[in-house]
Design a protein around this motif. Structure first.
Motif, short mmCIF file in Angstrom:
data_model
loop_
_atom_site.label_atom_id
_atom_site.label_comp_id
_atom_site.label_asym_id
_atom_site.label_seq_id
_atom_site.Cartn_x
_atom_site.Cartn_y
_atom_site.Cartn_z
N LEU A 57 0.82 -1.21 0.00
CA LEU A 57 0.00 0.00 0.00
C LEU A 57 0.85 1.26 0.00
O LEU A 57 0.49 2.27 -0.60
CB LEU A 57 -0.95 0.00 1.20
CG LEU A 57 -2.11 -0.98 1.12
CD1 LEU A 57 -2.85 -1.03 2.45
CD2 LEU A 57 -3.06 -0.61 -0.01
N LEU A 58 1.99 1.20 0.69
CA LEU A 58 2.88 2.36 0.72
C LEU A 58 3.46 2.66 -0.66
O LEU A 58 3.95 3.76 -0.91
CB LEU A 58 4.01 2.15 1.75
CG LEU A 58 3.56 2.20 3.21
CD1 LEU A 58 4.67 1.73 4.14
CD2 LEU A 58 3.09 3.61 3.61
N GLN A 59 3.39 1.67 -1.57
CA GLN A 59 3.84 1.86 -2.96
C GLN A 59 2.70 2.32 -3.87
O GLN A 59 2.91 2.68 -5.01
CB GLN A 59 4.44 0.56 -3.51
CG GLN A 59 5.58 0.00 -2.71
CD GLN A 59 6.71 1.00 -2.52
OE1 GLN A 59 7.15 1.64 -3.46
NE2 GLN A 59 7.19 1.15 -1.29
N ASP A 60 1.45 2.23 -3.37
CA ASP A 60 0.27 2.59 -4.16
C ASP A 60 -0.47 3.71 -3.42
O ASP A 60 -1.48 3.47 -2.75
CB ASP A 60 -0.62 1.35 -4.34
CG ASP A 60 -1.80 1.59 -5.29
OD1 ASP A 60 -2.09 2.77 -5.62
OD2 ASP A 60 -2.44 0.60 -5.68
N ILE A 61 0.04 4.92 -3.54
CA ILE A 61 -0.46 6.05 -2.75
C ILE A 61 -1.95 6.35 -3.00
O ILE A 61 -2.69 6.57 -2.03
CB ILE A 61 0.42 7.31 -2.97
CG1 ILE A 61 1.86 7.03 -2.49
CG2 ILE A 61 -0.16 8.52 -2.26
CD1 ILE A 61 2.00 6.55 -1.06
#
Length: 139
Positions: A57-61
Motif C-alpha cells: 500500500l505504501l507503494q500505491d499512494i
C-alpha cells in the motif's frame, strides 16, 4: 489541546497509521481546522493484515489514500453518538456501518476498543482492524 495527529502521536500505538497517513499526504487534513472523527487502527490491527500488505500500500499512494480516508468521518462523533447511529459518511466518500450491541460498538467488522480520545479538532476511536472500503476490497 493537541490536534488529531498530535493526539495519535502521543498515544504511541498508531505508528503504522501515522506512517501511512504521512505517505498518503493526509496528515495536513487531520491537523486542519475541520472537525473529524478518526477510527484509528492500532499497530496490532495493521499487524493482522496479510504480510506485505502495508508495504504494498505504501507503494500505491492513491489506494492508500482511499483506505485512510475511509477511516475518517465528518464531524465530532462521540461514543454516545455511535450508539445512536447506523452509519457515518467518510472522507473517502462512502459510509461505514456502525453497530452497537451488548455494550460493544463495531465499525464495519472492526471492534471499537477505546472511545472518545478527544483532540482539538475532533475525536479518535481506537479500532482493532484496518477498514477496507468496498471498492478497494473488491467486494
Amino acid at each position: 489541546m493537541p490536534n488529531i495527529v498530535e493526539t495519535a502521536v502521543n498515544a504511541g500505538k498508531f505508528k503504522n497509521l501515522l506512517q501511512a497517513a504521512e505517505a498518503a499526504q493526509i496528515l495536513d487534513v487531520l491537523k486542519g481546522d475541520e472537525i473529524f472523527t478518526l477510527f484509528a487502527p492500532t499497530d496490532e490491527a495493521f499487524a493482522k493484515l496479510p504480510q506485505g500488505t502495508l508495504d504494498s500500500l505504501l507503494q500505491d499512494i492513491p489506494k492508500l489514500k482511499k483506505i485512510l480516508a475511509y477511516h475518517v468521518a465528518y464531524g465530532d462523533v462521540r461514543s454516545d453518538d455511535l450508539v445512536q447511529i447506523e452509519e457515518a459518511e467518510t472522507l473517502e466518500g462512502s459510509v461505514v456501518a456502525i453497530e452497537s450491541k451488548d455494550g460493544k460498538v463495531k465499525v464495519n467488522d472492526a471492534i471499537v476498543l477505546q472511545t472518545d480520545i478527544l483532540a482539538d479538532n475532533g475525536v479518535i476511536h481506537v479500532i482493532d482492524s484496518v477498514l477496507m472500503p468496498a471498492m478497494v476490497a473488491g467486494r
